[in-house]
Write a protein that holds these residues in place. Structure first.
Motif, PDB file in Angstrom:
ATOM      1  N   TYR A 197       0.872  -1.170   0.000  1.00 55.81           N
ATOM      2  CA  TYR A 197       0.000   0.000   0.000  1.00 55.81           C
ATOM      3  C   TYR A 197       0.907   1.218   0.000  1.00 55.81           C
ATOM      4  N   GLN A 198       0.667   2.157  -0.935  1.00 52.78           N
ATOM      5  CA  GLN A 198       1.541   3.328  -0.980  1.00 52.78           C
ATOM      6  C   GLN A 198       0.792   4.548  -1.504  1.00 52.78           C
ATOM      7  N   GLN A 199       1.232   5.712  -1.068  1.00 53.20           N
ATOM      8  CA  GLN A 199       0.696   6.969  -1.552  1.00 53.20           C
ATOM      9  C   GLN A 199       1.110   7.156  -3.018  1.00 53.20           C
ATOM     10  N   VAL A 200       0.197   7.681  -3.817  1.00 54.01           N
ATOM     11  CA  VAL A 200       0.505   8.023  -5.202  1.00 54.01           C
ATOM     12  C   VAL A 200       0.880   9.505  -5.234  1.00 54.01           C
ATOM     13  N   LEU A 201       2.057   9.802  -5.740  1.00 52.56           N
ATOM     14  CA  LEU A 201       2.544  11.183  -5.741  1.00 52.56           C
ATOM     15  C   LEU A 201       2.075  11.982  -6.955  1.00 52.56           C
ATOM     16  N   ASN A 202       1.771  11.300  -8.060  1.00 54.60           N
ATOM     17  CA  ASN A 202       1.229  11.975  -9.238  1.00 54.60           C
ATOM     18  C   ASN A 202       0.376  10.977 -10.012  1.00 54.60           C
ATOM     19  N   GLY A 203      -0.890  10.921  -9.654  1.00 52.92           N
ATOM     20  CA  GLY A 203      -1.803   9.969 -10.274  1.00 52.92           C
ATOM     21  C   GLY A 203      -1.997  10.193 -11.761  1.00 52.92           C
ATOM     22  N   GLU A 204      -1.940  11.445 -12.205  1.00 53.91           N
ATOM     23  CA  GLU A 204      -2.104  11.723 -13.631  1.00 53.91           C
ATOM     24  C   GLU A 204      -1.012  11.041 -14.443  1.00 53.91           C
ATOM     25  N   ARG A 224      -4.383  13.874  -9.319  1.00 55.45           N
ATOM     26  CA  ARG A 224      -2.949  13.787  -9.037  1.00 55.45           C
ATOM     27  C   ARG A 224      -2.670  13.192  -7.655  1.00 55.45           C
ATOM     28  N   THR A 225      -3.335  13.705  -6.625  1.00 55.30           N
ATOM     29  CA  THR A 225      -3.056  13.279  -5.250  1.00 55.30           C
ATOM     30  C   THR A 225      -4.344  12.819  -4.575  1.00 55.30           C
ATOM     31  N   GLY A 226      -4.201  12.327  -3.345  1.00 55.74           N
ATOM     32  CA  GLY A 226      -5.351  11.787  -2.627  1.00 55.74           C
ATOM     33  C   GLY A 226      -5.603  10.333  -2.959  1.00 55.74           C
ATOM     34  N   LEU A 227      -4.614   9.692  -3.591  1.00 53.99           N
ATOM     35  CA  LEU A 227      -4.757   8.310  -4.040  1.00 53.99           C
ATOM     36  C   LEU A 227      -3.798   7.377  -3.322  1.00 53.99           C
ATOM     37  N   MET A 228      -4.227   6.131  -3.186  1.00 57.76           N
ATOM     38  CA  MET A 228      -3.380   5.064  -2.667  1.00 57.76           C
ATOM     39  C   MET A 228      -3.333   3.969  -3.724  1.00 57.76           C
ATOM     40  N   LYS A 229      -2.161   3.419  -3.943  1.00 59.10           N
ATOM     41  CA  LYS A 229      -1.985   2.310  -4.880  1.00 59.10           C
ATOM     42  C   LYS A 229      -1.800   1.038  -4.067  1.00 59.10           C
ATOM     43  N   VAL A 230      -2.550  -0.011  -4.439  1.00 58.92           N
ATOM     44  CA  VAL A 230      -2.461  -1.312  -3.778  1.00 58.92           C
ATOM     45  C   VAL A 230      -1.927  -2.305  -4.803  1.00 58.92           C
ATOM     46  N   THR A 231      -0.772  -2.887  -4.507  1.00 56.23           N
ATOM     47  CA  THR A 231      -0.135  -3.812  -5.440  1.00 56.23           C
ATOM     48  C   THR A 231      -0.031  -5.187  -4.814  1.00 56.23           C
ATOM     49  N   ASP A 232      -0.510  -6.202  -5.544  1.00 59.33           N
ATOM     50  CA  ASP A 232      -0.351  -7.590  -5.132  1.00 59.33           C
ATOM     51  C   ASP A 232       1.088  -7.983  -5.435  1.00 59.33           C
ATOM     52  N   LEU A 233       1.839  -8.387  -4.427  1.00 54.29           N
ATOM     53  CA  LEU A 233       3.264  -8.658  -4.608  1.00 54.29           C
ATOM     54  C   LEU A 233       3.529  -9.916  -5.424  1.00 54.29           C
ATOM     55  N   ASP A 234       2.595 -10.864  -5.448  1.00 57.14           N
ATOM     56  CA  ASP A 234       2.778 -12.083  -6.249  1.00 57.14           C
ATOM     57  C   ASP A 234       2.539 -11.831  -7.732  1.00 57.14           C
ATOM     58  N   SER A 235       1.429 -11.188  -8.054  1.00 52.24           N
ATOM     59  CA  SER A 235       1.057 -11.007  -9.466  1.00 52.24           C
ATOM     60  C   SER A 235       1.569  -9.698 -10.058  1.00 52.24           C
ATOM     61  N   GLY A 236       1.836  -8.715  -9.193  1.00 52.89           N
ATOM     62  CA  GLY A 236       2.229  -7.393  -9.680  1.00 52.89           C
ATOM     63  C   GLY A 236       1.048  -6.532 -10.086  1.00 52.89           C
ATOM     64  N   ALA A 237      -0.170  -7.063 -10.008  1.00 55.49           N
ATOM     65  CA  ALA A 237      -1.370  -6.304 -10.370  1.00 55.49           C
ATOM     66  C   ALA A 237      -1.612  -5.190  -9.352  1.00 55.49           C
ATOM     67  N   SER A 238      -1.998  -4.019  -9.865  1.00 55.97           N
ATOM     68  CA  SER A 238      -2.244  -2.866  -9.002  1.00 55.97           C
ATOM     69  C   SER A 238      -3.646  -2.322  -9.195  1.00 55.97           C
ATOM     70  N   THR A 239      -4.179  -1.778  -8.113  1.00 51.35           N
ATOM     71  CA  THR A 239      -5.440  -1.034  -8.165  1.00 51.35           C
ATOM     72  C   THR A 239      -5.212   0.294  -7.456  1.00 51.35           C
ATOM     73  N   TYR A 240      -6.013   1.273  -7.795  1.00 49.39           N
ATOM     74  CA  TYR A 240      -5.917   2.600  -7.190  1.00 49.39           C
ATOM     75  C   TYR A 240      -7.163   2.855  -6.366  1.00 49.39           C
ATOM     76  N   VAL A 241      -6.967   3.470  -5.206  1.00 49.90           N
ATOM     77  CA  VAL A 241      -8.065   3.793  -4.302  1.00 49.90           C
ATOM     78  C   VAL A 241      -8.042   5.295  -4.073  1.00 49.90           C
ATOM     79  N   SER A 242      -9.173   5.954  -4.324  1.00 51.91           N
ATOM     80  CA  SER A 242      -9.281   7.384  -4.024  1.00 51.91           C
ATOM     81  C   SER A 242      -9.596   7.521  -2.538  1.00 51.91           C
ATOM     82  N   ILE A 243      -8.662   8.096  -1.804  1.00 61.21           N
ATOM     83  CA  ILE A 243      -8.858   8.307  -0.365  1.00 61.21           C
ATOM     84  C   ILE A 243      -9.670   9.581  -0.137  1.00 61.21           C
ATOM     85  N   TYR A 244      -9.355  10.631  -0.883  1.00 59.53           N
ATOM     86  CA  TYR A 244     -10.101  11.888  -0.828  1.00 59.53           C
ATOM     87  C   TYR A 244      -9.956  12.590  -2.168  1.00 59.53           C
ATOM     88  N   ASP A 245     -10.964  13.397  -2.495  1.00 55.87           N
ATOM     89  CA  ASP A 245     -10.946  14.157  -3.735  1.00 55.87           C
ATOM     90  C   ASP A 245     -10.091  15.398  -3.575  1.00 55.87           C
TER      91      ASP A 245
END
Length: 107
Positions: free
Chosen positions: A21-28, A35-56
């Protein structure tokens, strides 16, 4: 102005149960709508990532893109509650439920 800005906190990613789980520094730059207010979730086995909007972070067209950025100031996990706690530069606090994958305002 952005010159008065202290700078974003250096917040390391959180590793928990095979995910990063990590902060996204430039989502664009990563193909996201904001650009900001996002968290990236990466599965360490597959490398697949999803983005979560924490705040607008609404964009003010009269400002440079980075002048409106709002970064995380605190980013930590509460393993017993299975949630990630996030506070931003404006003092707004949020929780992300790992199991339900839901963001909620925190008290």
């Amino acid at each position: 102005s952005s010159d008065s800005r202290v700078g974003m906190a250096d917040l390391p990613p959180i590793l928990f149960e095979g995910k990063r789980y990590q902060q996204v520094l430039n989502g664009e730059r990563e193909g996201q709508a904001q650009r900001t207010g996002l968290m990236k979730v990466t599965d360490l086995d597959s490398g697949a990532s999803t983005y979560v909007s924490i705040y607008d972070v609404p964009r003010d067209p009269g400002l440079e893109a980075d002048a409106g950025d709002v970064f995380f100031s605190s980013f930590e996990i509460d393993e017993s509650r299975r949630e990630i706690r996030i506070e931003n530069e404006h003092g707004q606090r949020y929780t992300y439920s790992i199991d339900r994958r839901v963001v909620s305002p925190a008290n």
